[in-house]
Design an enzyme around this catalytic site. Structure first.
Site: not given
Length: 430
Positions: A125, A187, A210, A234, A256, A259, A323-324, A357, A411, A416
């Site tokens: 995506y 979607q 988003n 972000s 940043q 964003h 994240e960064h 980036d 067991e 087995h």
């Protein structure tokens, strides 16, 4: 950005809190979108393209002619820049990937090994809208190419004329991706999860987005489709000392903040003067930014926190799990060794986050919202399954079999045990 001076330890949780998302409203909207896509397939996607992107589409799949035309719409300078980024990202990701692991003889007659097997169908995506992230095509398309996935599907929203940004199409072609569809938002995630007349269902979905895209990906997981990682808005955290250039620090914070309005930027420092000068630089640099309003909204969620030492800054950074993480201090290289939690680390005054980036080689698809505590950024390993193999010969099962029989019996799993016992008996008779 509000400045906080020498907060007490008990304030840490509240000061490092991320912006809250309107989850209930988002969830209801995403559930409705997914339901419509499952029921109506392509028809729903075309309707959403008209509703959200103001585009009237005749078909969802991008034609070969559109892909070819995209290359002609880009300047030679941009194409050269994309090529440079491609080469660096490919070089780094290929070097970090292990396809075949060594065969290990765990004991005589018992061999075990591991192999990286490409996930058959993956979906990428790529956000569009106000910032078409063609750089994300590199970050996802290159690892997929190295992994050798059988089918790579890319979805991205269009402009009002029904066109995906030409840089997205050009970069996709560079990465060997030709199956591209004109759909965005929740979607698109629903289409790649359940499939429509045009878009195939995939096994794993990658890519940022988003709050609606993020929630759709979470629901895809519940439907049995894997995702790259949970995600939120972000973010960047900067550790800076009194020697840091305040203009650099301000620029990195604003890079940043632009964003999205729900992004968050944090400055941790041991210098009151630096924090105040950075604030002045932010106000000056903000005036010339085209995405000024977006950055201003993000800055409302953001903070400068003055602590007693750089070591305390490191402890607060680990608690935040950014994240960064940018380390802009005199001893940045050695300080980086003490970091325990981060998505990606940028060391020294010249290593701005923008490098990662776009083109340094590392991946910019990273865990946000504190998920750096238990998730890693995207790599080629994200696009493969690690499959283990084992092989036993007569000596191996004779040596190992009695131990397995004893464990299975303890067991209470007699079938087995019997699977081993039958083989041992046959070997003994022969």
């Amino acid at each position: 950005m509000k400045i906080y001076t020498h907060p007490v330890p008990s304030d840490q949780i509240s000061l490092l809190e991320r912006p809250q998302q309107q989850k209930q409203q988002v969830d209801e909207a995403v559930q409705e979108i997914i339901g419509l896509v499952r029921r109506n397939g392509d028809k729903a996607l075309l309707a959403f393209a008209e509703k959200f992107d103001k585009a009237q589409l005749n078909q969802l799949q991008v034609s070969p002619e559109e892909i070819q035309t995209a290359a002609e719409l880009l300047s030679p300078t941009l194409k050269a820049a994309i090529q440079t980024a491609y080469e660096n990202i490919y070089r780094f990701h290929e070097a970090c990937f292990t396809r075949d692991y060594p065969v290990i003889n765990t004991m005589p007659g018992i061999k075990c090994w591991r192999r990286s097997m490409p996930i058959q169908k993956v979906g990428l995506y790529i956000p569009g809208g106000t910032a078409p992230l063609f750089s994300t095509v590199l970050m996802l398309g290159i690892p997929a190419k190295i992994a050798g996935n059988e089918q790579v599907v890319l979805c991205s929203p269009t402009d009002q004329q029904g066109n995906i940004h030409p840089a997205v199409l050009y970069t996709a072609q560079l990465c060997g991706i030709s199956e591209i569809y004109k759909t965005g938002g929740a979607q698109a995630i629903a289409a790649m999860t359940y499939g429509t007349e045009s878009i195939p269902a995939v096994n794993k979905i990658f890519g940022p987005g988003n709050a609606f895209v993020t929630r759709a990906k979470e629901l895809s997981q519940q439907a049995g489709v894997a995702i790259d990682m949970p995600a939120g808005p972000s973010e960047v955290l900067i550790i800076a000392d009194a020697q840091a250039d305040p203009a650099f620090v301000a620029a990195d914070l604003l890079a940043q903040a632009e964003h999205g309005p729900d992004s968050q930027v944090i400055l941790l420092t041991d210098s009151v003067d630096l924090a105040q000068t950075v604030q002045q630089n932010i106000e000056e640099q903000l005036e010339s930014l085209p995405r000024k309003l977006t950055a201003q909204q993000a800055l409302k969620n953001s903070k400068s926190i003055i602590l007693t030492s750089i070591e305390e800054c490191v402890a607060w950074s680990d608690a935040y799990a950014p994240e960064h993480l940018i380390i802009n201090t005199q001893n940045a290289t050695s300080l980086a060794q003490s970091i325990k939690v981060a998505g990606s680390v940028f060391i020294g005054s010249l290593t701005c986050e923008s490098l990662g980036d776009y083109a340094s080689g590392t991946n910019h698809t990273l865990p946000t919202y504190g998920y750096a505590r238990n998730y890693s950024g995207v790599s080629v390993d994200s696009f493969v399954n690690k499959v283990t193999f084992q092989e036993a010969d007569a000596q191996g099962i004779q040596l190992l079999g009695p131990a397995v029989e004893a464990m299975a019996a303890a067991e209470g799993l007699d079938a087995h045990k019997n699977a081993v016992s039958l083989r041992l008996s046959k070997i003994k008779k022969s």
